[in-house]
Design a protein around this motif. Sequence first.
Motif, PDB file in Angstrom:
ATOM      1  N   GLU A 194     -15.349   2.026 -11.979  1.00  0.00           N
ATOM      2  CA  GLU A 194     -16.797   1.979 -11.802  1.00  0.00           C
ATOM      3  C   GLU A 194     -17.132   2.097 -10.343  1.00  0.00           C
ATOM      4  O   GLU A 194     -16.404   1.624  -9.485  1.00  0.00           O
ATOM      5  N   LYS A 195     -18.291   2.707 -10.114  1.00  0.00           N
ATOM      6  CA  LYS A 195     -18.733   2.900  -8.732  1.00  0.00           C
ATOM      7  C   LYS A 195     -19.484   1.668  -8.287  1.00  0.00           C
ATOM      8  O   LYS A 195     -20.700   1.700  -8.124  1.00  0.00           O
ATOM      9  N   ARG A 196     -18.788   0.552  -8.175  1.00  0.00           N
ATOM     10  CA  ARG A 196     -19.451  -0.666  -7.727  1.00  0.00           C
ATOM     11  C   ARG A 196     -18.520  -1.388  -6.769  1.00  0.00           C
ATOM     12  O   ARG A 196     -17.343  -1.058  -6.655  1.00  0.00           O
ATOM     13  N   GLN A 197     -19.076  -2.358  -6.095  1.00  0.00           N
ATOM     14  CA  GLN A 197     -18.304  -3.061  -5.092  1.00  0.00           C
ATOM     15  C   GLN A 197     -17.260  -3.967  -5.753  1.00  0.00           C
ATOM     16  O   GLN A 197     -17.586  -4.779  -6.615  1.00  0.00           O
ATOM     17  N   ARG A 198     -15.997  -3.782  -5.354  1.00  0.00           N
ATOM     18  CA  ARG A 198     -14.920  -4.563  -5.957  1.00  0.00           C
ATOM     19  C   ARG A 198     -13.863  -4.880  -4.907  1.00  0.00           C
ATOM     20  O   ARG A 198     -13.803  -4.228  -3.866  1.00  0.00           O
ATOM     21  N   ILE A 199     -13.033  -5.857  -5.216  1.00  0.00           N
ATOM     22  CA  ILE A 199     -11.848  -6.081  -4.388  1.00  0.00           C
ATOM     23  C   ILE A 199     -10.631  -5.843  -5.270  1.00  0.00           C
ATOM     24  O   ILE A 199     -10.440  -6.537  -6.273  1.00  0.00           O
ATOM     25  N   TYR A 200      -9.868  -4.806  -4.961  1.00  0.00           N
ATOM     26  CA  TYR A 200      -8.650  -4.519  -5.712  1.00  0.00           C
ATOM     27  C   TYR A 200      -7.507  -5.248  -5.033  1.00  0.00           C
ATOM     28  O   TYR A 200      -7.313  -5.105  -3.830  1.00  0.00           O
ATOM     29  N   GLU A 245     -14.769 -16.476  -1.836  1.00  0.00           N
ATOM     30  CA  GLU A 245     -15.715 -17.548  -1.545  1.00  0.00           C
ATOM     31  C   GLU A 245     -16.957 -16.989  -0.844  1.00  0.00           C
ATOM     32  O   GLU A 245     -18.083 -17.385  -1.134  1.00  0.00           O
ATOM     33  N   ARG A 246     -16.690 -16.056   0.075  1.00  0.00           N
ATOM     34  CA  ARG A 246     -17.803 -15.496   0.840  1.00  0.00           C
ATOM     35  C   ARG A 246     -18.617 -14.510   0.021  1.00  0.00           C
ATOM     36  O   ARG A 246     -19.808 -14.357   0.236  1.00  0.00           O
ATOM     37  N   ARG A 247     -17.946 -13.775  -0.878  1.00  0.00           N
ATOM     38  CA  ARG A 247     -18.656 -12.786  -1.703  1.00  0.00           C
ATOM     39  C   ARG A 247     -18.378 -13.061  -3.184  1.00  0.00           C
ATOM     40  O   ARG A 247     -17.730 -12.264  -3.858  1.00  0.00           O
ATOM     41  N   PRO A 248     -18.891 -14.195  -3.711  1.00  0.00           N
ATOM     42  CA  PRO A 248     -18.521 -14.602  -5.071  1.00  0.00           C
ATOM     43  C   PRO A 248     -18.987 -13.628  -6.145  1.00  0.00           C
ATOM     44  O   PRO A 248     -18.478 -13.635  -7.266  1.00  0.00           O
ATOM     45  N   GLU A 249     -19.973 -12.793  -5.848  1.00  0.00           N
ATOM     46  CA  GLU A 249     -20.514 -11.903  -6.892  1.00  0.00           C
ATOM     47  C   GLU A 249     -19.657 -10.648  -7.070  1.00  0.00           C
ATOM     48  O   GLU A 249     -19.801  -9.924  -8.055  1.00  0.00           O
ATOM     49  N   VAL A 250     -18.735 -10.390  -6.115  1.00  0.00           N
ATOM     50  CA  VAL A 250     -17.922  -9.173  -6.183  1.00  0.00           C
ATOM     51  C   VAL A 250     -16.766  -9.358  -7.166  1.00  0.00           C
ATOM     52  O   VAL A 250     -16.092 -10.383  -7.161  1.00  0.00           O
ATOM     53  N   GLU A 251     -16.544  -8.354  -8.006  1.00  0.00           N
ATOM     54  CA  GLU A 251     -15.448  -8.423  -8.981  1.00  0.00           C
ATOM     55  C   GLU A 251     -14.093  -8.247  -8.303  1.00  0.00           C
ATOM     56  O   GLU A 251     -13.936  -7.389  -7.442  1.00  0.00           O
TER      57      GLU A 251
END
Lengths: 316, 209
Positions: B29-35, B145-151
């Motif tokens: 998906e074209k969304r912000q994520r941390i792999y 913790e800083r970006r809790p909304e990111v998958e």
Amino acid sequence: MKLNFDPQLVWLFGGVLGLLVVASTIGAILRRTAKVDAARAVIENLNARTRAWWGMSAIFALSLLTGGMGAVLLFGALSFLALREYLTLVPTRRADHRTLFWTFFVITPLNYYLVYTHWYGFFSILIPVFAFVFVPTRMALAGDTEQFLERAAKIQFGLMICAYCVSYAPALFLLDIPGYEGRGANLLLYLVVVDQMSDVLQYVWGKLMGKHKIAPQVSPNKTWEGFLGGVATATALGTALWWVTPFTPWESAGMSLVICLMGFGGGLVMSAIKRDAGVKDFGAMIEGHGGILDRIDSICFAAPVFFQLTRYFFTP
Amino acid sequence: MGAEIHPLAGVLARLVSGVQVRWQECQPEKRQRIYFANHTSHLDFVVLWSSLPREVRALARPVAAKDYWEKGAVRRFLALRVFCAVLVERAPAASREAMAAARTVIDRLVEAMGAENSLIVFPEGTRGSGGELGSFKSGIYHLAERRPEVELVPVYLENLNRILPKGEVLPVPLLSTTTFGPPMQLLPEEPKRAFLERAREAVCRLRRQ
């Protein structure tokens, strides 16, 4: 580079083209008529296979058109990719890294270079003799003794199957058959058509009337009906193609039978290896077929035997 | 950002690694994520990055060690121009200065993510042998913790340690597999250690068998 438009080659490829058109037409009709989901999946796979056959036939035709060089390059690439699929499945250890590098980038290319230069004496012993002693020596130098014999044997087997045996197909160019000079491409095309048609016909016969399994633990898809029907029809086809070869019709029948039987053996052995490794296919490079090694497994056994028989009986 | 070089480099990386990509309970998906993935080879981030579809890939920035990727013009070009990597200092042994340094690293990563970029991280911190997965460093926890909304998307990279193991220069062209797993998030009030263990488990689970 001179392009090879031998009339026999053109006729034979014309036949292949006709078969592909027929196969695609049947596939399209079947897709319209299929009602059950299970049947649809089989037909989808069949159509994927046919599509891949178009591509493979085009690449093969192109390689034969350019003469011996094209065939060496094509089969060299196939060997490389097959070796890659094989060694991915075979568990090697960290210490084998350099040996594997030699296998891929020195031994296999050198083997094909010798085929290209028609140096039969060296080509025929490079892997069975020189690589055979080199591989375990290099591995011993790396120092890891864990499962040593098993690892060495697996790499040697891979070299023999994927590089040495496959390279016997383009090596057909180096045979000097009296009265058949400069027609290596025809012999190679004959081998590949009979061998691959044997695979296809065994699949077709098996799907149409296969009941009794030959080796259910190894390959659930191989049946006696498929085997007998496929080998008989492919041998008949090979016999009918005697005019492409230096053989008489009866000799051609014998050679075709050998090609079909060896091809069957190759397919069965590769299935056993896959079953042991717990996979269905060696790779996913060719849509509907699996990996390169899944497609050329029958060539691996048929090519060296066909070459050696031809060399023994038909060259001075 | 050198975006026009991307497709070619992706093709090259896929050719060398023969990578097969699998998405398990996860869609590109074209969304912000941390792999986040296991780390066994220098090829890891290139292969992971090239496993993403092109438009997703354009947003993904790998996090890589500054000391390795800043050495030499070629590496620097690859890291900064081709992959748009975020180069960070490797964490030294625990000390007061180290704590402060780690905080700056997290700041830099959060800043690099901005509003739309994804990150590719290797929470083991250093390359392993390809056997058991090492324990995760706490960086990924602080990021979450800083970006809790990111998958957070777990990724398992298979066979790259055989293609280019630690300490070797020349790769062997075996086939590899990239497996993307179900996205996860930091739960409210979840303790650091529990989260890191859960993340590590998520990567281990993607291993076949």
